[in-house]
Design a protein around this motif. Sequence first.
Motif, PDB file in Angstrom:
ATOM      1  N   LEU A  46     -19.294  36.166  -5.145  1.00  0.00           N
ATOM      2  CA  LEU A  46     -18.932  35.130  -6.108  1.00  0.00           C
ATOM      3  C   LEU A  46     -17.434  35.171  -6.395  1.00  0.00           C
ATOM      4  O   LEU A  46     -16.792  34.126  -6.502  1.00  0.00           O
ATOM      5  N   CYS A  47     -16.873  36.362  -6.491  1.00  0.00           N
ATOM      6  CA  CYS A  47     -15.423  36.481  -6.708  1.00  0.00           C
ATOM      7  C   CYS A  47     -14.654  35.847  -5.554  1.00  0.00           C
ATOM      8  O   CYS A  47     -13.672  35.123  -5.779  1.00  0.00           O
ATOM      9  N   ARG A  48     -15.096  36.087  -4.322  1.00  0.00           N
ATOM     10  CA  ARG A  48     -14.435  35.468  -3.160  1.00  0.00           C
ATOM     11  C   ARG A  48     -14.533  33.945  -3.243  1.00  0.00           C
ATOM     12  O   ARG A  48     -13.562  33.231  -2.977  1.00  0.00           O
ATOM     13  N   GLU A  49     -15.710  33.447  -3.615  1.00  0.00           N
ATOM     14  CA  GLU A  49     -15.916  32.000  -3.755  1.00  0.00           C
ATOM     15  C   GLU A  49     -14.969  31.426  -4.817  1.00  0.00           C
ATOM     16  O   GLU A  49     -14.335  30.389  -4.611  1.00  0.00           O
ATOM     17  N   MET A  50     -14.853  32.101  -5.962  1.00  0.00           N
ATOM     18  CA  MET A  50     -13.985  31.617  -7.043  1.00  0.00           C
ATOM     19  C   MET A  50     -12.516  31.660  -6.632  1.00  0.00           C
ATOM     20  O   MET A  50     -11.755  30.737  -6.939  1.00  0.00           O
ATOM     21  N   ARG A  51     -12.119  32.733  -5.920  1.00  0.00           N
ATOM     22  CA  ARG A  51     -10.728  32.828  -5.455  1.00  0.00           C
ATOM     23  C   ARG A  51     -10.386  31.649  -4.549  1.00  0.00           C
ATOM     24  O   ARG A  51      -9.311  31.062  -4.649  1.00  0.00           O
ATOM     25  N   GLU A  52     -11.309  31.299  -3.663  1.00  0.00           N
ATOM     26  CA  GLU A  52     -11.079  30.202  -2.730  1.00  0.00           C
ATOM     27  C   GLU A  52     -11.040  28.858  -3.461  1.00  0.00           C
ATOM     28  O   GLU A  52     -10.123  28.062  -3.257  1.00  0.00           O
ATOM     29  N   ILE A  53     -12.022  28.610  -4.302  1.00  0.00           N
ATOM     30  CA  ILE A  53     -12.117  27.318  -4.986  1.00  0.00           C
ATOM     31  C   ILE A  53     -10.957  27.104  -5.957  1.00  0.00           C
ATOM     32  O   ILE A  53     -10.381  26.019  -6.019  1.00  0.00           O
ATOM     33  N   CYS A  54     -10.623  28.141  -6.715  1.00  0.00           N
ATOM     34  CA  CYS A  54      -9.565  28.013  -7.729  1.00  0.00           C
ATOM     35  C   CYS A  54      -8.179  28.312  -7.174  1.00  0.00           C
ATOM     36  O   CYS A  54      -7.194  28.244  -7.902  1.00  0.00           O
ATOM     37  N   ARG A  55      -8.124  28.673  -5.906  1.00  0.00           N
ATOM     38  CA  ARG A  55      -6.863  28.969  -5.212  1.00  0.00           C
ATOM     39  C   ARG A  55      -6.089  30.117  -5.865  1.00  0.00           C
ATOM     40  O   ARG A  55      -4.862  30.057  -6.019  1.00  0.00           O
TER      41      ARG A  55
END
Length: 100
Positions: A46-55
């Motif tokens: 989930l952290c990886r997903e958030m890093r990608e989405i929120c840049r």
Amino acid sequence: MPIQIANESNNSGGGDGGGHEIKVKIAYNGEVMITYIDESISYEGLCREMREICRFAPDQVFTMKWVDEENDPCTIQSDIELDEAIRLYEVNRDSELVIH
């Protein structure tokens, strides 16, 4: 408020057909983004997903909070807290998991 729909990215969930997808509404920096995650995703996934989405930069520290059924923000900092958020999402039959 702008809305973006993010493509599902590589997460560390169940892989091929492991679990159901959960609609996640992400509110960050005045924007609302929608993505879908596997119900068995890990906290790190989930952290990886958030890093990608929120840049976010790879080394940027951030805090995730999900909004519970009483509209209280609850911090997600571990697999246990993420599992509880997903469990309550399923128990309450919510249409989406909201993360700030």
